[in-house]
Enzyme design. Structure first.
Site, PDB file in Angstrom:
ATOM      1  N   GLY A  55       0.781  -1.240   0.000  1.00  0.00           N
ATOM      2  CA  GLY A  55       0.000   0.000   0.000  1.00  0.00           C
ATOM      3  C   GLY A  55       0.809   1.285   0.000  1.00  0.00           C
ATOM      4  O   GLY A  55       0.387   2.286  -0.570  1.00  0.00           O
ATOM      5  N   ASP A  88       0.421   3.567   4.008  1.00  0.00           N
ATOM      6  CA  ASP A  88      -0.609   4.343   3.311  1.00  0.00           C
ATOM      7  C   ASP A  88      -1.654   4.865   4.290  1.00  0.00           C
ATOM      8  O   ASP A  88      -2.054   6.013   4.224  1.00  0.00           O
ATOM      9  CB  ASP A  88      -1.264   3.497   2.189  1.00  0.00           C
ATOM     10  CG  ASP A  88      -1.718   2.115   2.656  1.00  0.00           C
ATOM     11  OD1 ASP A  88      -1.534   1.771   3.838  1.00  0.00           O
ATOM     12  OD2 ASP A  88      -2.265   1.379   1.819  1.00  0.00           O
ATOM     13  N   ASP A 103      -5.163   2.381  10.366  1.00  0.00           N
ATOM     14  CA  ASP A 103      -6.562   1.989  10.562  1.00  0.00           C
ATOM     15  C   ASP A 103      -6.688   1.428  11.988  1.00  0.00           C
ATOM     16  O   ASP A 103      -6.708   2.196  12.939  1.00  0.00           O
ATOM     17  CB  ASP A 103      -6.904   0.977   9.452  1.00  0.00           C
ATOM     18  CG  ASP A 103      -8.345   0.540   9.432  1.00  0.00           C
ATOM     19  OD1 ASP A 103      -9.214   1.345   9.791  1.00  0.00           O
ATOM     20  OD2 ASP A 103      -8.616  -0.614   9.049  1.00  0.00           O
ATOM     21  N   LYS A 159      -7.463   6.875  10.101  1.00  0.00           N
ATOM     22  CA  LYS A 159      -8.873   6.705  10.488  1.00  0.00           C
ATOM     23  C   LYS A 159      -8.899   6.570  12.003  1.00  0.00           C
ATOM     24  O   LYS A 159      -8.894   5.446  12.535  1.00  0.00           O
ATOM     25  CB  LYS A 159      -9.435   5.428   9.866  1.00  0.00           C
ATOM     26  CG  LYS A 159      -9.759   5.487   8.386  1.00  0.00           C
ATOM     27  CD  LYS A 159     -10.372   4.141   7.983  1.00  0.00           C
ATOM     28  CE  LYS A 159     -10.546   4.013   6.500  1.00  0.00           C
ATOM     29  NZ  LYS A 159     -10.917   2.627   6.114  1.00  0.00           N
ATOM     30  N   PHE A 172     -14.191   3.003   3.570  1.00  0.00           N
ATOM     31  CA  PHE A 172     -13.147   2.306   2.817  1.00  0.00           C
ATOM     32  C   PHE A 172     -12.788   3.116   1.579  1.00  0.00           C
ATOM     33  O   PHE A 172     -13.655   3.464   0.782  1.00  0.00           O
ATOM     34  CB  PHE A 172     -13.619   0.907   2.425  1.00  0.00           C
ATOM     35  CG  PHE A 172     -12.491  -0.003   2.052  1.00  0.00           C
ATOM     36  CD1 PHE A 172     -11.704  -0.593   3.028  1.00  0.00           C
ATOM     37  CD2 PHE A 172     -12.184  -0.235   0.724  1.00  0.00           C
ATOM     38  CE1 PHE A 172     -10.639  -1.419   2.685  1.00  0.00           C
ATOM     39  CE2 PHE A 172     -11.119  -1.059   0.375  1.00  0.00           C
ATOM     40  CZ  PHE A 172     -10.352  -1.648   1.365  1.00  0.00           C
ATOM     41  N   VAL A 173     -11.507   3.429   1.423  1.00  0.00           N
ATOM     42  CA  VAL A 173     -11.058   4.257   0.300  1.00  0.00           C
ATOM     43  C   VAL A 173     -10.000   3.510  -0.513  1.00  0.00           C
ATOM     44  O   VAL A 173      -9.333   2.606   0.006  1.00  0.00           O
ATOM     45  CB  VAL A 173     -10.483   5.612   0.783  1.00  0.00           C
ATOM     46  CG1 VAL A 173     -11.565   6.469   1.407  1.00  0.00           C
ATOM     47  CG2 VAL A 173      -9.332   5.401   1.776  1.00  0.00           C
TER      48      VAL A 173
HETATM   49  P1  IMP Z   1      -4.311  -1.594  10.187  1.00  0.00           P
HETATM   50  O1  IMP Z   1      -3.294  -2.665  10.338  1.00  0.00           O
HETATM   51  O2  IMP Z   1      -5.694  -2.045  10.616  1.00  0.00           O
HETATM   52  O3  IMP Z   1      -3.948  -0.262  10.790  1.00  0.00           O
HETATM   53  O4  IMP Z   1      -4.519  -1.370   8.641  1.00  0.00           O
HETATM   54  C1  IMP Z   1      -3.557  -0.841   7.864  1.00  0.00           C
HETATM   55  C2  IMP Z   1      -3.572  -1.480   6.517  1.00  0.00           C
HETATM   56  O5  IMP Z   1      -4.891  -1.851   6.103  1.00  0.00           O
HETATM   57  C3  IMP Z   1      -3.086  -0.459   5.543  1.00  0.00           C
HETATM   58  O6  IMP Z   1      -1.715  -0.650   5.309  1.00  0.00           O
HETATM   59  C4  IMP Z   1      -3.921  -0.719   4.324  1.00  0.00           C
HETATM   60  O7  IMP Z   1      -3.197  -1.568   3.452  1.00  0.00           O
HETATM   61  C5  IMP Z   1      -5.159  -1.423   4.795  1.00  0.00           C
HETATM   62  N1  IMP Z   1      -6.332  -0.501   4.838  1.00  0.00           N
HETATM   63  C6  IMP Z   1      -6.914   0.061   5.929  1.00  0.00           C
HETATM   64  N2  IMP Z   1      -7.958   0.847   5.592  1.00  0.00           N
HETATM   65  C7  IMP Z   1      -8.040   0.781   4.240  1.00  0.00           C
HETATM   66  C8  IMP Z   1      -8.913   1.423   3.275  1.00  0.00           C
HETATM   67  O8  IMP Z   1      -9.837   2.207   3.572  1.00  0.00           O
HETATM   68  N3  IMP Z   1      -8.663   1.098   1.971  1.00  0.00           N
HETATM   69  C9  IMP Z   1      -7.674   0.255   1.580  1.00  0.00           C
HETATM   70  N4  IMP Z   1      -6.827  -0.345   2.440  1.00  0.00           N
HETATM   71  C10 IMP Z   1      -7.012  -0.074   3.765  1.00  0.00           C
HETATM   72 MG    MG Z   2      -3.523  -2.898   1.726  1.00  0.00          MG
END
Ligand code: IMP
Ligand code: MG
Length: 193
Positions: free
Chosen positions: A56, A112, A115, A143, A164-165
């Protein structure tokens, strides 16, 4: 515009402007850190290591590092958390070996989007085991409402609501990373999963 795109959330001009601001701020802060260590930031290529978290962060990192007028090196890691046609994190997992030469260097993790925080928590805990001089986190999008892990993010391009983007490196089921803007998809673009 692709028919699956519902609307543009952040257009390419806003992204570009913000990425340049972030690059300049990072370069300033890292140069200061290297100087504080007693080194010349223009002469020491091995003090600052940028670590994009693939896939990402690929597009964001490519623009960010070109907005940083200083000596730095790159190490790549691959982490996956949204397998296939999923928009819910299944927990982060390393898909590549972590670079082993981060001790005593200033490390910047680039992703990127922040989340739940599981990706940055996983990688930063592993990096910390190598005793780097410092660890910084830099994300284009945040987010904040979705956070499940306590992550301190030093550089954050835009805070966005829980939606979701895709685009500018972010994917759904492996697609849309090439879109130059950050966009929301129409509901019928998502398959069950
Ligand atoms: P986390 O581990 O839950 O913080 O998520 C981070 C990873 O989830 C990022 O590196 C993204 O690849 C993916 N991700 C989280 N939200 C989105 C979204 O809205 N669109 C696309 N990928 C996302
Ligand atoms: Mg991803």
């Amino acid at each position: 515009m692709l028919p699956e795109i519902d609307r543009i959330l952040i257009d390419r001009e806003r992204i570009s402007q913000r990425v340049h601001e972030m690059g300049e701020q990072l370069a300033k802060d890292l140069s200061e850190a290297v100087r504080t260590d007693g080194h010349d930031p223009l002469a020491h290529p091995d003090r600052v290591v940028m670590v994009p978290i693939l896939t990402g962060a690929m597009v964001f990192a490519a623009d960010l590092i070109r907005a940083m007028p200083m000596k730095l090196s790159l190490r790549l890691v691959t982490v996956s958390s949204y397998p296939g046609q999923s928009t819910e994190s299944k927990g982060a997992a390393m898909r590549s070996a972590l670079p082993a030469d981060l001790a005593d260097r200033h490390v910047v993790l680039i992703d990127d989007i922040l989340d739940t925080g599981s990706t940055l928590k996983l990688v930063s805990d592993l990096v910390a085991e190598q005793s780097p001089a410092s660890i910084r986190c830099c994300v284009l999008l945040d987010k904040p409402d979705r956070r499940q892990h306590d992550i301190r993010c030093d550089y954050n391009g835009f805070s966005i609501p829980d939606e979701f983007v895709v685009g500018y490196g972010l994917d759904y089921d492996g697609f849309y990373r090439n879109l130059p803007d950050i966009v929301a998809l129409r509901p019928d673009a998502f398959r069950a999963g």
